[in-house]
Design a protein around this motif. Structure first.
Motif, PDB file in Angstrom:
ATOM      1  N   ILE A  50     -24.188 -50.680  48.108  1.00 26.17           N
ATOM      2  CA  ILE A  50     -23.991 -51.946  48.590  1.00 26.17           C
ATOM      3  C   ILE A  50     -25.564 -52.375  48.993  1.00 26.17           C
ATOM      4  CG2 ILE A  50     -23.682 -51.464  50.981  1.00 26.17           C
ATOM      5  CD1 ILE A  50     -22.303 -54.098  51.447  1.00 26.17           C
ATOM      6  N   SER A  51     -25.854 -53.554  48.612  1.00 30.57           N
ATOM      7  CA  SER A  51     -27.333 -53.970  48.911  1.00 30.57           C
ATOM      8  C   SER A  51     -27.318 -54.771  50.128  1.00 30.57           C
ATOM      9  CB  SER A  51     -27.756 -55.122  47.659  1.00 30.57           C
ATOM     10  OG  SER A  51     -29.112 -55.655  48.190  1.00 30.57           O
ATOM     11  N   TRP A  52     -27.929 -54.241  51.068  1.00 32.84           N
ATOM     12  CA  TRP A  52     -27.630 -54.877  52.409  1.00 32.84           C
ATOM     13  C   TRP A  52     -28.312 -56.457  52.490  1.00 32.84           C
ATOM     14  CZ3 TRP A  52     -25.818 -52.387  56.537  1.00 32.84           C
ATOM     15  CH2 TRP A  52     -26.176 -53.062  57.761  1.00 32.84           C
ATOM     16  N   SER A  53     -29.412 -56.636  51.775  1.00 33.37           N
ATOM     17  CA  SER A  53     -29.903 -58.019  51.896  1.00 33.37           C
ATOM     18  C   SER A  53     -29.084 -59.149  50.986  1.00 33.37           C
ATOM     19  CB  SER A  53     -31.400 -57.945  51.406  1.00 33.37           C
ATOM     20  OG  SER A  53     -32.036 -57.161  52.517  1.00 33.37           O
ATOM     21  N   ARG A  54     -28.655 -58.213  49.763  1.00 32.55           N
ATOM     22  CA  ARG A  54     -28.275 -59.275  48.741  1.00 32.55           C
ATOM     23  C   ARG A  54     -26.631 -59.288  48.776  1.00 32.55           C
ATOM     24  NH1 ARG A  54     -32.099 -58.378  43.296  1.00 32.55           N
ATOM     25  NH2 ARG A  54     -33.877 -59.254  44.369  1.00 32.55           N
ATOM     26  N   SER A  56     -24.538 -57.632  47.500  1.00 29.47           N
ATOM     27  CA  SER A  56     -23.707 -57.052  46.230  1.00 29.47           C
ATOM     28  C   SER A  56     -23.343 -55.857  46.470  1.00 29.47           C
ATOM     29  CB  SER A  56     -24.777 -57.399  44.988  1.00 29.47           C
ATOM     30  OG  SER A  56     -25.945 -56.578  45.386  1.00 29.47           O
ATOM     31  N   THR A  57     -22.255 -55.549  45.678  1.00 24.78           N
ATOM     32  CA  THR A  57     -21.699 -54.273  45.775  1.00 24.78           C
ATOM     33  C   THR A  57     -21.324 -53.648  44.338  1.00 24.78           C
ATOM     34  OG1 THR A  57     -19.718 -55.205  45.726  1.00 24.78           O
ATOM     35  CG2 THR A  57     -20.453 -54.601  47.889  1.00 24.78           C
ATOM     36  N   TYR A  58     -21.378 -52.290  44.167  1.00 25.29           N
ATOM     37  CA  TYR A  58     -21.179 -51.595  42.898  1.00 25.29           C
ATOM     38  C   TYR A  58     -20.339 -50.645  43.181  1.00 25.29           C
ATOM     39  CZ  TYR A  58     -22.611 -49.427  38.772  1.00 25.29           C
ATOM     40  OH  TYR A  58     -22.566 -48.996  37.394  1.00 25.29           O
ATOM     41  N   TYR A  59     -19.204 -50.048  42.076  1.00 29.79           N
ATOM     42  CA  TYR A  59     -18.288 -49.212  42.382  1.00 29.79           C
ATOM     43  C   TYR A  59     -18.394 -48.347  41.181  1.00 29.79           C
ATOM     44  CZ  TYR A  59     -16.686 -51.695  46.543  1.00 29.79           C
ATOM     45  OH  TYR A  59     -16.670 -52.663  47.525  1.00 29.79           O
ATOM     46  N   ALA A  60     -18.326 -46.952  41.417  1.00 28.96           N
ATOM     47  CA  ALA A  60     -17.811 -46.308  40.166  1.00 28.96           C
ATOM     48  C   ALA A  60     -16.393 -46.668  39.578  1.00 28.96           C
ATOM     49  CB  ALA A  60     -17.830 -44.647  40.429  1.00 28.96           C
ATOM     50  N   ILE A  69     -16.581 -51.048  49.934  1.00 27.07           N
ATOM     51  CA  ILE A  69     -17.818 -50.839  50.737  1.00 27.07           C
ATOM     52  C   ILE A  69     -18.301 -51.988  51.580  1.00 27.07           C
ATOM     53  CG2 ILE A  69     -19.553 -51.324  49.072  1.00 27.07           C
ATOM     54  CD1 ILE A  69     -21.185 -49.012  49.962  1.00 27.07           C
ATOM     55  N   SER A  70     -18.537 -51.929  52.611  1.00 29.29           N
ATOM     56  CA  SER A  70     -19.095 -53.208  53.576  1.00 29.29           C
ATOM     57  C   SER A  70     -20.078 -52.788  54.598  1.00 29.29           C
ATOM     58  CB  SER A  70     -17.778 -53.693  54.426  1.00 29.29           C
ATOM     59  OG  SER A  70     -17.372 -52.651  55.219  1.00 29.29           O
ATOM     60  N   ARG A  71     -20.788 -53.666  55.248  1.00 32.96           N
ATOM     61  CA  ARG A  71     -21.862 -53.327  56.214  1.00 32.96           C
ATOM     62  C   ARG A  71     -21.385 -54.236  57.638  1.00 32.96           C
ATOM     63  NH1 ARG A  71     -25.500 -57.254  56.926  1.00 32.96           N
ATOM     64  NH2 ARG A  71     -25.512 -59.110  55.308  1.00 32.96           N
ATOM     65  N   SER A 100     -34.783 -50.530  48.647  1.00 30.60           N
ATOM     66  CA  SER A 100     -34.999 -51.297  47.596  1.00 30.60           C
ATOM     67  C   SER A 100     -33.938 -52.397  47.637  1.00 30.60           C
ATOM     68  CB  SER A 100     -34.385 -50.475  46.323  1.00 30.60           C
ATOM     69  OG  SER A 100     -34.297 -51.119  45.104  1.00 30.60           O
ATOM     70  N   LEU A 101     -34.261 -53.460  46.700  1.00 28.45           N
ATOM     71  CA  LEU A 101     -33.398 -54.857  46.538  1.00 28.45           C
ATOM     72  C   LEU A 101     -32.407 -54.696  45.643  1.00 28.45           C
ATOM     73  CD1 LEU A 101     -35.727 -57.729  47.720  1.00 28.45           C
ATOM     74  CD2 LEU A 101     -34.302 -56.372  49.132  1.00 28.45           C
ATOM     75  N   VAL A 102     -32.660 -53.708  44.817  1.00 29.73           N
ATOM     76  CA  VAL A 102     -31.978 -53.508  43.272  1.00 29.73           C
ATOM     77  C   VAL A 102     -30.857 -52.358  43.582  1.00 29.73           C
ATOM     78  CG1 VAL A 102     -32.200 -52.997  40.931  1.00 29.73           C
ATOM     79  CG2 VAL A 102     -34.090 -54.111  42.188  1.00 29.73           C
ATOM     80  N   ILE A 103     -29.670 -52.928  43.481  1.00 28.04           N
ATOM     81  CA  ILE A 103     -28.551 -51.780  43.766  1.00 28.04           C
ATOM     82  C   ILE A 103     -28.509 -51.004  42.529  1.00 28.04           C
ATOM     83  CG2 ILE A 103     -26.552 -53.147  42.702  1.00 28.04           C
ATOM     84  CD1 ILE A 103     -24.869 -52.420  44.872  1.00 28.04           C
ATOM     85  N   HIS A 104     -28.409 -49.580  42.562  1.00 28.58           N
ATOM     86  CA  HIS A 104     -28.237 -48.667  41.798  1.00 28.58           C
ATOM     87  C   HIS A 104     -27.374 -47.553  41.885  1.00 28.58           C
ATOM     88  CE1 HIS A 104     -31.481 -45.816  43.300  1.00 28.58           C
ATOM     89  NE2 HIS A 104     -31.569 -47.057  43.864  1.00 28.58           N
ATOM     90  N   GLU A 105     -27.078 -46.507  41.088  1.00 26.97           N
ATOM     91  CA  GLU A 105     -26.305 -45.393  41.103  1.00 26.97           C
ATOM     92  C   GLU A 105     -27.158 -44.008  40.842  1.00 26.97           C
ATOM     93  OE1 GLU A 105     -23.575 -46.697  37.826  1.00 26.97           O
ATOM     94  OE2 GLU A 105     -23.683 -44.230  37.716  1.00 26.97           O
ATOM     95  N   ASP A 106     -28.420 -44.204  40.629  1.00 27.03           N
ATOM     96  CA  ASP A 106     -29.296 -42.922  40.393  1.00 27.03           C
ATOM     97  C   ASP A 106     -29.786 -42.197  41.734  1.00 27.03           C
ATOM     98  OD1 ASP A 106     -32.575 -42.670  39.134  1.00 27.03           O
ATOM     99  OD2 ASP A 106     -31.054 -41.158  39.785  1.00 27.03           O
ATOM    100  N   GLU A 107     -28.936 -41.170  42.118  1.00 28.24           N
ATOM    101  CA  GLU A 107     -29.235 -40.377  43.258  1.00 28.24           C
ATOM    102  C   GLU A 107     -30.540 -40.045  43.628  1.00 28.24           C
ATOM    103  OE1 GLU A 107     -27.707 -36.294  43.557  1.00 28.24           O
ATOM    104  OE2 GLU A 107     -26.933 -36.537  41.641  1.00 28.24           O
ATOM    105  N   TYR A 108     -31.441 -40.003  42.526  1.00 29.15           N
ATOM    106  CA  TYR A 108     -32.771 -39.487  42.610  1.00 29.15           C
ATOM    107  C   TYR A 108     -33.728 -40.637  43.088  1.00 29.15           C
ATOM    108  CZ  TYR A 108     -31.033 -35.376  40.434  1.00 29.15           C
ATOM    109  OH  TYR A 108     -30.322 -34.258  39.915  1.00 29.15           O
TER     110      TYR A 108
END
Length: 123
Positions: A50-54, A56-60, A69-71, A100-108
């Motif tokens: 989840i992007s805290w500011s935007r 937005s959410t993203y799921y596998a 997911i929520s905040r 970051s403001l950009v939601i992503h799934e890259d664990e690194y």
């Protein structure tokens, strides 16, 4: 920032659990907060973010439609509501944060990690 994940447990298939990820040391503002999981003998995989500011959410794909997911900004906490749990959801679940403001799934790309909470789903 320190992250504290909690809420894991042992449940039967079809049940629900809600995981929590609380932050201390700073707020989640301008962060992406993600959930990852690692099953025994497998690599860690992305679950949701989840992007805290935007907002937005993203799921596998494996959890889409079952997990939410929520905040809660007042509590500086991110939740992962897990419904219709399956045995294959059994894993240690970790929360992580990336400034970051950009939601992503890259664990690194996630800089801060919680200690993990175990979810076991019996059949």
């Amino acid at each position: 920032v320190q992250l504290q994940a909690s809420g894991g447990g042992l449940v039967q298939a079809g049940a629900s659990l809600r995981l929590s990820c609380a932050a201390s040391g700073r707020t989640f503002s301008n962060c992406v907060v993600g959930w990852f999981r690692q099953a025994p003998g497998k690599e860690r995989e992305f679950v949701s973010a989840i992007s805290w500011s935007r907002h937005s959410t993203y799921y596998a794909d494996s959890v889409k439609g079952r997990f939410t997911i929520s905040r809660d900004s007042a509590r500086n906490t991110v939740y992962l509501q897990m419904n219709s749990l399956k045995p294959e959801d059994t894993a240690v679940y970790y929360c992580a944060a990336d400034v970051s403001l950009v939601i992503h799934e890259d664990e690194y790309g996630y800089d801060y990690w919680g200690q993990g909470t175990l979810v076991t789903v019996s059949s």
